[in-house]
Write a protein that holds these residues in place. Structure first.
Motif, PDB file in Angstrom:
ATOM      1  N   MET A   1       0.791  -1.167   0.170  1.00 39.53           N
ATOM      2  CA  MET A   1      -0.072  -0.124   0.112  1.00 39.53           C
ATOM      3  C   MET A   1       0.821   1.398   0.082  1.00 39.53           C
ATOM      4  O   MET A   1       1.952   1.119   0.656  1.00 39.53           O
ATOM      5  CB  MET A   1      -1.021  -0.035   1.267  1.00 39.53           C
ATOM      6  N   ARG A   2       0.603   2.327  -0.612  1.00 35.12           N
ATOM      7  CA  ARG A   2       1.289   3.528  -0.711  1.00 35.12           C
ATOM      8  C   ARG A   2       1.258   4.025   0.482  1.00 35.12           C
ATOM      9  O   ARG A   2       0.294   4.052   1.609  1.00 35.12           O
ATOM     10  CB  ARG A   2       0.441   4.633  -1.656  1.00 35.12           C
ATOM     11  N   LEU A   3       2.207   4.844   1.023  1.00 35.81           N
ATOM     12  CA  LEU A   3       2.614   5.554   2.135  1.00 35.81           C
ATOM     13  C   LEU A   3       1.333   6.563   2.399  1.00 35.81           C
ATOM     14  O   LEU A   3       0.857   6.383   3.649  1.00 35.81           O
ATOM     15  CB  LEU A   3       3.814   6.245   1.956  1.00 35.81           C
ATOM     16  N   ASP A   4       1.252   7.349   1.427  1.00 38.38           N
ATOM     17  CA  ASP A   4       0.063   8.275   1.689  1.00 38.38           C
ATOM     18  C   ASP A   4      -1.425   7.790   2.164  1.00 38.38           C
ATOM     19  O   ASP A   4      -1.828   8.069   2.964  1.00 38.38           O
ATOM     20  CB  ASP A   4       0.004   9.469   0.777  1.00 38.38           C
ATOM     21  N   LYS A   5      -1.624   6.779   1.605  1.00 41.52           N
ATOM     22  CA  LYS A   5      -2.946   5.944   1.761  1.00 41.52           C
ATOM     23  C   LYS A   5      -2.714   5.154   3.057  1.00 41.52           C
ATOM     24  O   LYS A   5      -3.822   5.306   3.821  1.00 41.52           O
ATOM     25  CB  LYS A   5      -3.236   5.065   0.502  1.00 41.52           C
ATOM     26  N   TYR A   6      -1.701   4.689   3.569  1.00 34.83           N
ATOM     27  CA  TYR A   6      -1.722   3.873   4.537  1.00 34.83           C
ATOM     28  C   TYR A   6      -2.013   4.854   5.773  1.00 34.83           C
ATOM     29  O   TYR A   6      -2.390   4.616   6.711  1.00 34.83           O
ATOM     30  CB  TYR A   6      -0.240   3.315   4.817  1.00 34.83           C
ATOM     31  N   LEU A   7      -1.320   6.300   5.765  1.00 32.08           N
ATOM     32  CA  LEU A   7      -1.191   7.148   6.832  1.00 32.08           C
ATOM     33  C   LEU A   7      -2.696   7.701   7.023  1.00 32.08           C
ATOM     34  O   LEU A   7      -3.138   7.856   8.084  1.00 32.08           O
ATOM     35  CB  LEU A   7      -0.325   8.247   6.522  1.00 32.08           C
ATOM     36  N   LYS A   8      -3.456   7.632   5.941  1.00 33.62           N
ATOM     37  CA  LYS A   8      -4.890   8.094   5.883  1.00 33.62           C
ATOM     38  C   LYS A   8      -5.774   6.758   6.490  1.00 33.62           C
ATOM     39  O   LYS A   8      -6.676   7.242   7.484  1.00 33.62           O
ATOM     40  CB  LYS A   8      -5.243   8.547   4.617  1.00 33.62           C
ATOM     41  N   VAL A   9      -5.502   5.719   6.095  1.00 34.44           N
ATOM     42  CA  VAL A   9      -6.420   4.447   6.381  1.00 34.44           C
ATOM     43  C   VAL A   9      -6.148   4.323   7.865  1.00 34.44           C
ATOM     44  O   VAL A   9      -6.999   3.896   8.720  1.00 34.44           O
ATOM     45  CB  VAL A   9      -5.969   3.432   5.647  1.00 34.44           C
ATOM     46  N   ALA A  10      -4.875   4.318   8.517  1.00 33.58           N
ATOM     47  CA  ALA A  10      -4.417   4.128   9.864  1.00 33.58           C
ATOM     48  C   ALA A  10      -4.835   5.346  10.807  1.00 33.58           C
ATOM     49  O   ALA A  10      -4.805   5.107  12.043  1.00 33.58           O
ATOM     50  CB  ALA A  10      -2.960   3.646   9.858  1.00 33.58           C
ATOM     51  N   ARG A  11      -5.190   6.317  10.103  1.00 27.76           N
ATOM     52  CA  ARG A  11      -5.696   7.541  10.868  1.00 27.76           C
ATOM     53  C   ARG A  11      -4.598   8.180  11.729  1.00 27.76           C
ATOM     54  O   ARG A  11      -4.889   8.940  12.712  1.00 27.76           O
ATOM     55  CB  ARG A  11      -6.786   7.011  11.909  1.00 27.76           C
ATOM     56  N   ILE A  12      -3.482   7.961  11.215  1.00 26.82           N
ATOM     57  CA  ILE A  12      -2.298   8.748  11.821  1.00 26.82           C
ATOM     58  C   ILE A  12      -2.443  10.254  11.247  1.00 26.82           C
ATOM     59  O   ILE A  12      -2.095  11.030  12.160  1.00 26.82           O
ATOM     60  CB  ILE A  12      -1.103   8.152  11.249  1.00 26.82           C
ATOM     61  N   LEU A  13      -2.830  10.526  10.210  1.00 25.61           N
ATOM     62  CA  LEU A  13      -3.180  11.763   9.619  1.00 25.61           C
ATOM     63  C   LEU A  13      -4.624  11.784   8.886  1.00 25.61           C
ATOM     64  O   LEU A  13      -5.028  10.826   8.524  1.00 25.61           O
ATOM     65  CB  LEU A  13      -2.214  12.066   8.411  1.00 25.61           C
ATOM     66  N   LYS A  14      -5.064  12.998   9.163  1.00 25.38           N
ATOM     67  CA  LYS A  14      -6.799  13.025   8.702  1.00 25.38           C
ATOM     68  C   LYS A  14      -6.941  13.037   7.246  1.00 25.38           C
ATOM     69  O   LYS A  14      -7.982  12.256   6.866  1.00 25.38           O
ATOM     70  CB  LYS A  14      -7.293  14.391   9.264  1.00 25.38           C
ATOM     71  N   ARG A  15      -6.095  13.377   6.370  1.00 23.52           N
ATOM     72  CA  ARG A  15      -6.399  13.502   4.964  1.00 23.52           C
ATOM     73  C   ARG A  15      -5.143  12.997   4.406  1.00 23.52           C
ATOM     74  O   ARG A  15      -3.984  13.242   4.485  1.00 23.52           O
ATOM     75  CB  ARG A  15      -6.851  14.880   4.639  1.00 23.52           C
ATOM     76  N   ARG A  16      -5.504  12.324   3.225  1.00 15.83           N
ATOM     77  CA  ARG A  16      -4.272  11.873   2.276  1.00 15.83           C
ATOM     78  C   ARG A  16      -3.535  13.040   1.668  1.00 15.83           C
ATOM     79  O   ARG A  16      -2.163  12.792   1.613  1.00 15.83           O
ATOM     80  CB  ARG A  16      -4.914  10.983   1.110  1.00 15.83           C
ATOM     81  N   SER A  17      -4.365  14.168   1.384  1.00 18.92           N
ATOM     82  CA  SER A  17      -3.530  15.184   0.970  1.00 18.92           C
ATOM     83  C   SER A  17      -2.586  15.735   1.933  1.00 18.92           C
ATOM     84  O   SER A  17      -1.212  16.085   1.540  1.00 18.92           O
ATOM     85  CB  SER A  17      -4.276  16.057   0.357  1.00 18.92           C
ATOM     86  N   VAL A  18      -2.745  15.476   3.023  1.00 18.18           N
ATOM     87  CA  VAL A  18      -1.625  16.118   4.141  1.00 18.18           C
ATOM     88  C   VAL A  18      -0.559  15.266   4.237  1.00 18.18           C
ATOM     89  O   VAL A  18       0.411  15.557   4.159  1.00 18.18           O
ATOM     90  CB  VAL A  18      -2.481  16.177   5.544  1.00 18.18           C
TER      91      VAL A  18
END
Length: 90
Positions: A1-18
């Motif tokens: 899985m892509r890093l930006d998507k993982y951070l969003k799915v795991a709710r580490i960051l709120k938005r994939r754009s962030v």
């Protein structure tokens, strides 16, 4: 899985754009190396995120395409979370 998507799915960051913006500005590391938003994440990888005056280091425990809010915290374990002093910021 892509890093930006993982951070969003795991709710580490709120938005994939962030997460994409942080990675583009070289503030996200995977296994000690600067990571791009498209970096592939695997179980066991260590992710370090520098945002604001905070540093967060997590280890990937699982990868899921979609999870509910309560299960998102089980996708990673926090290794370290600390405040970065002004003189440490590069």
């Amino acid at each position: 899985m892509r890093l930006d998507k993982y951070l969003k799915v795991a709710r580490i960051l709120k938005r994939r754009s962030v997460s994409k913006e942080l990675a583009d500005s070289q503030r996200v590391y995977v296994n000690g190396r600067i990571a791009k938003p498209s970096t592939e994440i695997k179980v066991g990888d260590e992710i370090q995120i520098l945002f604001g005056n905070r540093e967060l280091r997590v280890r990937v425990r699982a990868i899921e395409k979609q999870v509910n809010k309560s299960a998102a915290a089980e996708l990673f374990e926090i290794i370290e979370e600390r405040r970065i002093e002004q003189n440490e910021i590069a």
